[in-house]
Design an enzyme around this catalytic site. Structure first.
Site, mmCIF file in Angstrom:
data_model
loop_
_atom_site.group_PDB
_atom_site.id
_atom_site.type_symbol
_atom_site.label_atom_id
_atom_site.label_comp_id
_atom_site.label_asym_id
_atom_site.label_seq_id
_atom_site.Cartn_x
_atom_site.Cartn_y
_atom_site.Cartn_z
ATOM 1 C CD GLU A 69 -2.793 -1.414 2.337
ATOM 2 O OE1 GLU A 69 -2.786 -0.564 3.227
ATOM 3 O OE2 GLU A 69 -3.502 -2.444 2.396
ATOM 4 C CD GLU A 111 -4.818 -7.753 1.532
ATOM 5 O OE1 GLU A 111 -5.678 -7.034 2.058
ATOM 6 O OE2 GLU A 111 -3.588 -7.532 1.631
HETATM 7 O O1 9MR Z 1 -7.801 -8.078 8.179
HETATM 8 C C1 9MR Z 1 -6.849 -7.304 8.875
HETATM 9 C C2 9MR Z 1 -7.448 -6.790 10.185
HETATM 10 O O2 9MR Z 1 -7.726 -7.868 11.063
HETATM 11 C C3 9MR Z 1 -6.483 -5.818 10.832
HETATM 12 O O3 9MR Z 1 -7.110 -5.231 11.963
HETATM 13 C C4 9MR Z 1 -6.069 -4.743 9.836
HETATM 14 C C5 9MR Z 1 -5.009 -3.814 10.397
HETATM 15 O O4 9MR Z 1 -3.802 -4.500 10.564
HETATM 16 O O5 9MR Z 1 -5.521 -5.329 8.673
HETATM 17 C C6 9MR Z 1 -6.425 -6.147 7.998
HETATM 18 O O6 9MR Z 1 -5.802 -6.640 6.833
HETATM 19 C C7 9MR Z 1 -5.410 -5.676 5.872
HETATM 20 C C8 9MR Z 1 -4.189 -6.187 5.160
HETATM 21 O O7 9MR Z 1 -3.184 -6.507 6.080
HETATM 22 C C9 9MR Z 1 -3.676 -5.183 4.140
HETATM 23 N N1 9MR Z 1 -4.715 -4.800 3.219
HETATM 24 C C10 9MR Z 1 -5.977 -4.375 3.816
HETATM 25 C C11 9MR Z 1 -6.478 -5.440 4.792
HETATM 26 C C12 9MR Z 1 -7.836 -5.044 5.357
HETATM 27 O O8 9MR Z 1 -7.707 -3.872 6.110
#
Ligand code: 9MR
Length: 374
Positions: free
Chosen positions: A159, A264
């Site tokens: 990101e 994802e």
């Molecule tokens: O699914 C993840 C959630 O449980 C966490 O709270 C969050 C913050 O770390 O991250 C989510 O996963 C993210 C991923 O690591 C990167 N792309 C976006 C995803 C959804 O926010």
């Protein structure tokens, strides 16, 4: 119980599959699963949470082993968890995660090495380029080095782009300039020469952000940096109509000579605050029933819409299977999805292929059906 379409009742006439008995055509055989159905096309993965890694939930465990041949850690390899203090790493869960993948012959993805979010407090306090560079080097060498040869792919940088395709003003960008991305990939390539290295981001199927991602990847390639693929996250809504953009993105990224993964994937069925034109910015959405309409169950009409979205998407994936390495769902079943807590807390969302009882949904059937009819 979910399983394959009985071959006897399907015949192909001039390439068109015809089913002679509706009831037996929807009967399934033991051996069917996502990973088997798509074994000649691409890997099928899921993001695992701590309960899955620790094999605490038998139903989830059986489902993961039956359906998926790739795993990504949803949270436990993020810097905040794995590297909580300057001189302290916590490999407890990440070791178990990698061992789980190896034990089950799965393609293991590391997520993620360099991300502006979920950084440990000590990194957020860094104010000089030298110290941040030292953190990056230490962190990547230690984490990617530890799993070298045991893990198959890394989301190296996550990101880094804004929606308009410019680079996000993250701590890394502010202190190191855009070269931090190259430095991260070079460090990862050195620490784990065998792993496939990916740039991962959301909305990069959208034209402006896609253009930024293409420019970024081209620069890395021109400077001799190894990059093997791009991860399009795929956090979408069932109201999105973006297949044209997704197809353009697959074709354009692949033309750079790299693989495309959907890293994802999920579709929210609930409204998002930003969909409500004219909504008060500081309106409190939590607990608002109009934003959480399906607390008991998902109506058939929405279940069908979700199935249709996934079916159309997977039809596109199959068309471009030569360019696609992996499709990973962001979670195992609806009960576990992050979309129950974001962007509004405590909602009941239905974004994945398996319901809260770990049973396959219509979307699963619709997507598997693509394989039995072509
Ligand atoms: O699914 C993840 C959630 O449980 C966490 O709270 C969050 C913050 O770390 O991250 C989510 O996963 C993210 C991923 O690591 C990167 N792309 C976006 C995803 C959804 O926010």
């Amino acid at each position: 119980m979910h399983v394959k379409y009985t071959p006897k009742t399907w015949i192909k006439i001039a390439g068109i599959a015809i089913c002679f008995s509706q009831s037996s055509c929807v009967q399934k055989a033991e051996s069917s699963s996502l990973k088997n159905a798509f074994q000649n096309d691409f890997l099928i993965g899921a993001a695992l949470g701590t309960e899955h890694i620790l094999e605490k939930n038998q139903k989830a465990d059986a489902l993961i082993k039956r359906e998926f041949n790739s795993i990504t850690p949803e949270n436990i390899m993020k810097a905040e968890v794995i590297h909580p203090e300057a001189n302290k790493y916590d490999f407890n869960l990440s070791d178990k995660f990698v061992a789980y993948g190896q034990k089950n012959n799965m393609y293991v993805v590391g997520h993620t090495l360099i991300w502006h979010s979920q950084l440990p407090a000590f990194v957020n306090k860094i104010s000089t380029a030298d110290s941040l560079r030292m953190f990056m080097k230490e962190h990547i060498n230690t984490v990617a080095g530890r799993y070298s040869g045991k893990l198959n792919s890394w989301d190296v940088v996550n990101e880094a782009l804004n929606e308009d395709g410019t680079l996000r003003e993250s701590l890394f960008y502010k202190l190191l300039g855009e070269n931090y991305i190259k430095e991260a990939f070079d460090l990862a390539a050195k620490a784990d020469p065998q792993a496939a290295l990916y740039y991962n981001d959301y909305n990069i199927e959208q034209p402006a952000k896609r253009k930024g991602a293409i420019a970024l990847i081209k620069k890395l390639q021109a400077s001799g940096t190894k990059i093997d693929g791009v991860g399009i996250q795929g956090h979408w809504s069932i109201n999105d109509n973006n297949l044209k953009e997704v197809e353009d993105a697959i074709v354009e990224f692949s033309a750079l000579g790299i693989k495309v993964a959907f890293t994802e994937l999920d579709y929210t069925v609930l409204p998002n605050p930003w969909d409500l034109k004219g909504a008060e910015v500081n309106q409190n959405f939590e607990g608002n029933p109009a934003m959480n309409m399906y607390t008991e169950s998902l109506p058939d009409s929405v279940q069908n819409q979700l199935a249709k979205r996934y079916e159309d998407l997977f039809r596109l994936f199959l068309k471009h299977k030569d360019k696609i390495s992996r499709i990973t769902f962001w979670g195992v079943n609806d009960g576990h999805s992050w979309l129950n807590g974001w962007p509004i807390k405590n909602r009941t969302n239905y974004p994945l292929f398996f319901d809260r009882a770990y049973q396959p949904k219509k979307a699963y059937d619709a997507v598997l059906n693509l394989k039995s009819t072509n």
